[in-house]
Design a protein around this motif. Structure first.
Motif, PDB file in Angstrom:
ATOM      1  N   LEU A  45       0.729  -1.070   0.043  1.00  0.00           N
ATOM      2  CA  LEU A  45      -0.093   0.084  -0.076  1.00  0.00           C
ATOM      3  C   LEU A  45       0.831   1.334  -0.023  1.00  0.00           C
ATOM      4  CD1 LEU A  45      -2.768   1.009  -0.046  1.00  0.00           C
ATOM      5  CD2 LEU A  45      -2.717   0.948   2.651  1.00  0.00           C
ATOM      6  N   ASN A  46       1.953   1.416   0.698  1.00  0.00           N
ATOM      7  CA  ASN A  46       2.984   2.344   0.836  1.00  0.00           C
ATOM      8  C   ASN A  46       3.476   2.552  -0.654  1.00  0.00           C
ATOM      9  OD1 ASN A  46       2.727   2.926   3.546  1.00  0.00           O
ATOM     10  ND2 ASN A  46       4.411   1.736   4.104  1.00  0.00           N
ATOM     11  N   ILE A  47       3.894   1.729  -1.345  1.00  0.00           N
ATOM     12  CA  ILE A  47       4.225   1.761  -2.720  1.00  0.00           C
ATOM     13  C   ILE A  47       3.051   2.008  -3.634  1.00  0.00           C
ATOM     14  CG2 ILE A  47       5.086   0.376  -4.804  1.00  0.00           C
ATOM     15  CD1 ILE A  47       6.604  -1.521  -3.000  1.00  0.00           C
ATOM     16  N   GLN A  48       1.890   1.740  -3.454  1.00  0.00           N
ATOM     17  CA  GLN A  48       0.766   2.205  -4.174  1.00  0.00           C
ATOM     18  C   GLN A  48       0.577   3.669  -4.123  1.00  0.00           C
ATOM     19  OE1 GLN A  48      -2.909   0.144  -3.527  1.00  0.00           O
ATOM     20  NE2 GLN A  48      -3.621   0.899  -5.429  1.00  0.00           N
ATOM     21  N   GLN A  49       0.780   4.042  -2.873  1.00  0.00           N
ATOM     22  CA  GLN A  49       0.389   5.348  -2.488  1.00  0.00           C
ATOM     23  C   GLN A  49       1.380   6.387  -2.891  1.00  0.00           C
ATOM     24  OE1 GLN A  49      -2.139   6.970  -0.519  1.00  0.00           O
ATOM     25  NE2 GLN A  49      -1.346   8.793  -1.422  1.00  0.00           N
ATOM     26  N   PHE A  85       1.205   6.888  -6.656  1.00  0.00           N
ATOM     27  CA  PHE A  85      -0.298   7.691  -6.993  1.00  0.00           C
ATOM     28  C   PHE A  85       0.320   9.103  -6.701  1.00  0.00           C
ATOM     29  CE2 PHE A  85      -3.506  10.015  -5.063  1.00  0.00           C
ATOM     30  CZ  PHE A  85      -4.705   9.839  -6.240  1.00  0.00           C
ATOM     31  N   GLU A  86       0.997   9.438  -5.822  1.00  0.00           N
ATOM     32  CA  GLU A  86       1.585  10.699  -5.831  1.00  0.00           C
ATOM     33  C   GLU A  86       2.383  11.131  -7.132  1.00  0.00           C
ATOM     34  OE1 GLU A  86       3.266  10.900  -2.033  1.00  0.00           O
ATOM     35  OE2 GLU A  86       0.972  10.577  -0.946  1.00  0.00           O
ATOM     36  N   GLU A  87       3.073  10.348  -7.449  1.00  0.00           N
ATOM     37  CA  GLU A  87       3.868  10.600  -8.568  1.00  0.00           C
ATOM     38  C   GLU A  87       3.112  10.859  -9.960  1.00  0.00           C
ATOM     39  OE1 GLU A  87       6.652   7.646  -8.686  1.00  0.00           O
ATOM     40  OE2 GLU A  87       7.675   8.010  -6.757  1.00  0.00           O
ATOM     41  N   GLY A  88       1.783  10.306 -10.095  1.00  0.00           N
ATOM     42  CA  GLY A  88       1.097  10.342 -11.279  1.00  0.00           C
ATOM     43  C   GLY A  88       1.383   9.204 -12.162  1.00  0.00           C
ATOM     44  N   ASP A  89       1.969   8.217 -11.673  1.00  0.00           N
ATOM     45  CA  ASP A  89       2.465   7.043 -12.614  1.00  0.00           C
ATOM     46  C   ASP A  89       1.158   6.309 -12.627  1.00  0.00           C
ATOM     47  OD1 ASP A  89       3.420   5.017 -13.882  1.00  0.00           O
ATOM     48  OD2 ASP A  89       5.017   4.545 -12.570  1.00  0.00           O
ATOM     49  N   ILE A  90       0.468   6.182 -13.635  1.00  0.00           N
ATOM     50  CA  ILE A  90      -0.568   5.441 -13.733  1.00  0.00           C
ATOM     51  C   ILE A  90      -0.295   3.878 -14.039  1.00  0.00           C
ATOM     52  CG2 ILE A  90      -2.992   5.081 -15.102  1.00  0.00           C
ATOM     53  CD1 ILE A  90      -3.082   7.975 -15.821  1.00  0.00           C
ATOM     54  N   LYS A 128      -9.873   7.678 -14.858  1.00  0.00           N
ATOM     55  CA  LYS A 128     -10.278   8.603 -13.801  1.00  0.00           C
ATOM     56  C   LYS A 128      -9.525   8.798 -12.637  1.00  0.00           C
ATOM     57  CE  LYS A 128     -15.197   9.010 -15.321  1.00  0.00           C
ATOM     58  NZ  LYS A 128     -16.558   9.207 -14.880  1.00  0.00           N
ATOM     59  N   LEU A 129      -9.152   9.883 -12.255  1.00  0.00           N
ATOM     60  CA  LEU A 129      -8.399   9.892 -10.883  1.00  0.00           C
ATOM     61  C   LEU A 129      -9.195   9.587  -9.774  1.00  0.00           C
ATOM     62  CD1 LEU A 129      -6.035  11.337  -9.122  1.00  0.00           C
ATOM     63  CD2 LEU A 129      -7.365  13.518  -9.022  1.00  0.00           C
ATOM     64  N   GLU A 130     -10.606   9.536  -9.767  1.00  0.00           N
ATOM     65  CA  GLU A 130     -11.319   9.295  -8.505  1.00  0.00           C
ATOM     66  C   GLU A 130     -11.452   7.737  -8.524  1.00  0.00           C
ATOM     67  OE1 GLU A 130     -14.471  10.829 -11.487  1.00  0.00           O
ATOM     68  OE2 GLU A 130     -12.439  11.363 -11.013  1.00  0.00           O
ATOM     69  N   ASN A 131     -11.355   7.020  -9.559  1.00  0.00           N
ATOM     70  CA  ASN A 131     -11.401   5.666  -9.283  1.00  0.00           C
ATOM     71  C   ASN A 131     -10.303   5.068  -8.687  1.00  0.00           C
ATOM     72  OD1 ASN A 131     -13.611   5.607 -10.722  1.00  0.00           O
ATOM     73  ND2 ASN A 131     -12.831   4.848 -12.681  1.00  0.00           N
ATOM     74  N   ARG A 132      -8.813   5.897  -8.962  1.00  0.00           N
ATOM     75  CA  ARG A 132      -7.588   5.508  -8.388  1.00  0.00           C
ATOM     76  C   ARG A 132      -7.759   5.655  -6.746  1.00  0.00           C
ATOM     77  NH1 ARG A 132      -6.227   7.470 -13.271  1.00  0.00           N
ATOM     78  NH2 ARG A 132      -5.104   9.449 -12.790  1.00  0.00           N
ATOM     79  N   GLN A 133      -8.406   7.012  -6.793  1.00  0.00           N
ATOM     80  CA  GLN A 133      -8.555   7.274  -5.055  1.00  0.00           C
ATOM     81  C   GLN A 133      -9.414   6.311  -4.516  1.00  0.00           C
ATOM     82  OE1 GLN A 133      -9.993  11.300  -5.926  1.00  0.00           O
ATOM     83  NE2 GLN A 133      -7.968  12.215  -5.290  1.00  0.00           N
TER      84      GLN A 133
END
Length: 218
Positions: A114-118, A121-126, A171-176
């Motif tokens: 989860l830390n890696i995923q976060q 996500f913050e880097e914007g790497d889809i 969609k950004l909201e789906n990743r959130q």
């Protein structure tokens, strides 16, 4: 033009086409131009066909009786079937973790993923986010240390990557939402709330293709 070395030509062609499918360079449910591919890659028909056979075994392409090859496309039914298959694996792996008293080990794996995923996500790497999202779920398989279950999951990983792409690419909201769901699952595992973990996993994989996704990726 992609460069092909003489050694392991089949595997190299396989990897090139696979990467293009996963990166959506070849749209879902569209035919591949084998003549054009052969010319572009500078290869004969035999290694190309062998590479396509590997991709078909992985579920990424479908070959018809007239030797036409298409990139896989998802329907509501096939999408649901894949999600249910993954769900059964995760529930089974979680049960094995409980029986073998590996809940703390599972928590550590899920927290790291989860830390890696976060971070991605913050880097914007889809694409990195999609991989990290899958690796979070794979954490259940890693924690239970059942190699057969892990082999099955890995065989489905490319299809899962495409299915997650359909949910998270646009969609950004789906990743959130995916991050929030994973956080809730981790919290429930930490509390050793078995019923809640099972409920959250069911909700996590009870997804349906939206009409927008079907239009965008078909």
């Amino acid at each position: 033009m992609a460069q092909i070395r003489k050694q392991s030509m089949k595997e190299q062609i396989y990897q090139i086409i696979k990467d293009r499918i996963l990166n959506l360079e070849y749209p879902m449910d569209t035919p591949l131009n084998l003549v054009q591919l052969s010319k572009e890659l500078g290869t004969s028909n035999t290694p190309l066909r062998e590479a396509l056979s590997l991709l078909e075994a992985e579920g990424l392409v479908v070959a018809s009786l007239n030797n036409k090859v298409r990139v896989i496309g998802f329907t509501q039914e096939s999408y649901r079937d894949l999600n249910r298959t993954i769900l059964v694996q995760l529930l089974g792996a979680y049960q094995l973790c409980l029986e073998d008293k590996k809940n703390s080990y599972l928590c550590n794996i899920l927290e790291n993923q989860l830390n890696i995923q976060q971070a991605v996500f913050e880097e914007g790497d889809i694409n990195g986010f999609i991989t990290a999202s899958i690796n979070f779920d794979k954490g259940f398989l890693l924690a239970c240390e059942n190699h057969k279950l892990l082999e099955i999951f890995d065989r489905l990983s490319s299809l899962l990557y495409l299915s997650v792409t359909m949910n998270h690419h646009a969609k950004l909201e789906n990743r959130q939402l995916n991050l929030q769901e994973h956080q809730h699952i981790l919290d429930a595992v930490r509390k050793n709330d078995v019923f809640l973990v099972q409920k959250l996993l069911h909700q996590h994989y009870d997804k349906h293709l939206t009409e927008e996704s079907l239009r965008h990726f078909s």
